[in-house]
Design an enzyme around this catalytic site. Structure first.
Site, PDB file in Angstrom:
ATOM      1  N   GLU A 191       0.973  -1.151  -0.049  1.00 53.32           N
ATOM      2  CA  GLU A 191      -0.189  -0.182   0.323  1.00 53.32           C
ATOM      3  C   GLU A 191       0.621   1.524   0.425  1.00 53.32           C
ATOM      4  OE1 GLU A 191      -2.780   0.068   3.109  1.00 53.32           O
ATOM      5  OE2 GLU A 191      -3.609   2.089   2.337  1.00 53.32           O
ATOM      6  N   ASP A 207       0.857 -14.643  13.008  1.00 48.29           N
ATOM      7  CA  ASP A 207      -0.064 -14.481  11.781  1.00 48.29           C
ATOM      8  C   ASP A 207      -1.041 -13.188  11.519  1.00 48.29           C
ATOM      9  OD1 ASP A 207      -2.161 -15.838  10.991  1.00 48.29           O
ATOM     10  OD2 ASP A 207      -2.426 -17.580  12.531  1.00 48.29           O
ATOM     11  N   HIS A 260      -3.107   9.998  -1.730  1.00 48.15           N
ATOM     12  CA  HIS A 260      -2.826   8.937  -2.177  1.00 48.15           C
ATOM     13  C   HIS A 260      -3.135   9.266  -3.584  1.00 48.15           C
ATOM     14  CE1 HIS A 260      -3.343   5.385   0.433  1.00 48.15           C
ATOM     15  NE2 HIS A 260      -3.642   6.957   1.424  1.00 48.15           N
ATOM     16  N   LYS A 263      -8.886 -15.001  16.042  1.00 51.79           N
ATOM     17  CA  LYS A 263      -9.266 -14.098  14.502  1.00 51.79           C
ATOM     18  C   LYS A 263     -10.310 -14.042  14.117  1.00 51.79           C
ATOM     19  CE  LYS A 263      -5.300 -17.480  13.423  1.00 51.79           C
ATOM     20  NZ  LYS A 263      -4.988 -18.423  12.591  1.00 51.79           N
TER      21      LYS A 263
END
Ligand code: ADP
Length: 584
Positions: free
Chosen positions: A264, A472, A570, A396
């Site tokens: 990104e 993770d 951006h 998660k």
């Protein structure tokens, strides 16, 4: 996916080269003259050049011998002269220009220069340059003097040492049997005893089966042995993710260069700007509040009364010691801290919390839980274990239990940003930041019914650091729970900012942390592997770094939004100017 890079801060701007260096793909090359392989094109022009030179010299000698005027030329001589020039231009284009350029244009440290320098920034930056560790390349982008021996050679060597995989006839037979379904793809590693070869064969079989090319997904240059039985099954290559560095991040009196793996645009630059603002304001303070990984099995009884009996037994302080002895048998590092139960009728959810040393701890806590369940079966033979994980852990998935109780490391991190820094580095004001935080991160998130999402983009920073350091990435879900608070302090002159993150799940041993690239990133932070002195110290430090980096990210993005620069930057840095349709 919010992140921002300011267009007017000095360090960020200095990343922009003043000379546009064209990309290789954009540049026409002499070797493109003919649609032939490079070596054939070169051979052709070499032969042409030397033949015509020989021909013209012999013609010249002949003319002198027969006293023929030199300007009287035959058709074949005209062709030879034209060929001479054509081949000369080609050879000059191929071999000559780069060589001449390398003599004329010496590399200059001035290729990276700062634009838009502001007088007042000088004072701030003078302080920044007085830092102990010169790891501020990320802030000060002028090139350091080149070292005498280029260390880049090491990287080259690594790739040179690994020959590109070539499949043999025997491999071809195995590929055919995988394609035919007679050899299971998953069995290749155990069958061949060579993980790299197994990956190459699987990859080729996959390409044939799907009819889709995997070129672009690299195979060579990766240690497939290191992931066997631990990180990834049935590999066919690896994805490359660039790693950027934000920092120095000054936290608890120490400077860190924070590795961030991301695709990104703006994210690293923006975090870097936040780090700069924190540094110029004296640094951040990050405090670990709690450290305990959880696992919550689901068990079922014939009646709610029996489920309640077990709940009372487990939560009775008198039984804790017995249970912890049973639990702790599983590991030298796993130590039971507490048990919390929730009942749904006849079903009981038992949330065990334990310390896990430097490991993130999911395996460790699961083993301890299994020990306790086996032990309980004696006194509660009617207990039916539905599953070792009953989602009350909660791993998660967004869940209030993690937001309220915490999971992994709970950290609070704060900094007081000087008003001057807010104006000159962040290009906004304390007042507008405080207002934006209240309306966006607090009220806006409340309106959206957020669960732990009272922040601007904590997950951006968490995900990038997690990928770089072998955590993770799926645990980004709860690890990014964060509430960002801002208020004006010191008579409204300065900004107090804090991030509170109750469920940062990180480790420095186990899982992906031992892989070469991820391990290098942990090493950069000084938290690689198990802490020798105090087990758990490395993973706890990592959690405090994650929270501080989030603080930097929040500071910068919130400033960009408050200054109205988000979309502009951006569009500038997160959108490629390449014509995608042509690239395809
Ligand atoms: P996780 O529990 O995060 O899934 P693993 O089980 O993969 O992690 O890795 C933890 C392993 O590392 C355990 O076998 C443990 O005994 C070992 N270990 C070695 N040193 C440490 C340490 N300082 N802290 C935690 N575990 C450690």
């Amino acid at each position: 996916m919010e992140a921002h890079r300011l267009s007017s801060t000095k360090p960020v701007q200095s990343l922009k080269p003043t000379k546009k260096i064209p990309l290789e793909e954009d540049t026409g090359k002499a070797s493109d003259a003919l649609p032939l392989p490079l070596y054939l094109t070169n051979a052709l022009f070499f032969t042409l050049f030397f033949s015509v030179v020989y021909f013209l010299l012999s013609r010249w000698r002949e003319k002198i011998r027969t006293s023929t005027p030199l300007h009287v030329v035959t058709f074949s001589e005209i062709i030879a002269i034209l060929s001479f020039f054509a081949s000369f231009i080609y050879l000059l284009g191929f071999f000559g220009i780069d060589f001449v350029q390398s003599l004329v244009f010496q590399p200059s440290p001035d290729v990276w220069i700062a634009e838009d320098e502001e007088e007042d920034d000088e004072v701030l930056l003078a302080k920044e340059e007085a830092r102990k560790v010169p790891c501020g390349q990320a802030l000060d982008c002028s090139l350091p003097p080149l070292p005498p021996a280029a260390p880049i050679v090491t990287i080259q060597k690594v790739f040179d040492e690994k020959p590109v995989t070539v499949l043999t006839e025997e491999d071809e037979e195995i590929i055919k049997s995988v394609v035919a379904g007679t050899t299971p793809s998953y069995s290749l590693e155990s069958k061949l005893g060579d993980c790299k070869r197994a990956a190459a064969i699987r990859r080729e079989a996959l390409q044939r089966l799907t009819g889709k090319s995997l070129s672009g997904l690299p195979l060579d240059g990766f240690d497939y042995e290191s992931i066997l039985g631990q990180c990834c099954e049935m590999p066919v290559g690896y994805v490359q993710i660039p790693v950027g560095i934000a920092g120095p991040l000054l936290v608890n009196g120490r400077e860190y260069s924070v590795p961030m793996a991301t695709t990104e645009g703006c994210l690293v630059a923006s975090t870097n700007r936040g780090c700069k603002a924190i540094h110029l304001s004296g640094g951040a303070t990050s405090v670990l509040l709690k450290d305990g990984m959880t696992r919550a099995p689901c068990v079922r009884f014939g009646t709610a009364k029996r489920a309640a009996d077990l709940k009372l037994y487990l939560e009775d302080p008198d039984n804790f010691e017995t249970l912890s002895v049973v639990f702790n048998r599983s590991s030298r590092f796993g130590r039971l801290q507490g048990i919390k139960c929730a009942i749904a009728g006849k079903n009981l959810y038992i949330r065990f919390t334990c310390s896990t040393g430097d490991a993130m701890g999911m395996n460790m806590v699961s083993k301890g839980v299994q020990n306790v369940l086996d032990f309980l079966q004696t006194d509660f033979p009617d207990m039916d274990v539905i599953g070792i994980s009953g989602n009350y852990c909660s791993d998660k998935k967004p869940a209030a239990v993690n937001w309220i109780e915490g999971r992994g490391k709970s950290v609070v991190c704060e900094a007081t940003i000087k008003g001057d820094v807010v104006r000159k580095v962040l290009k906004t004001s304390v007042e507008s930041l405080v207002e934006l935080n209240m309306l966006k991160n607090l009220t806006g998130s409340a309106m959206a019914g957020a669960l732990g999402g009272f922040n601007a983009h904590a997950s951006n920073i968490v995900a990038a650091i997690y990928i770089a350091t072998g955590q993770d990435p799926a645990q980004n879900v709860e690890s990014s729970h964060c509430i960002t608070m801002m208020e004006a302090v010191n008579d409204g002159k300065d900004l107090h900012i804090s991030v509170t993150m109750p469920s940062i799940e990180v480790g420095t041993v186990g899982g992906g942390t031992q892989l070469a690239s991820q391990s290098a990133c942990l090493n950069l932070l000084g938290v690689k592997g198990a802490s020798k002195e105090t087990p758990g110290a490395n993973s706890r430090t990592l959690a405090t770094i994650v929270a501080s980096a989030v603080l930097a990210g929040e500071l910068s993005l919130m400033s960009a939004i408050s200054a109205g620069q988000l979309v502009r930057s951006h569009m500038k840095y997160n959108r490629s100017s390449k014509d995608v349709s042509k690239a395809t």
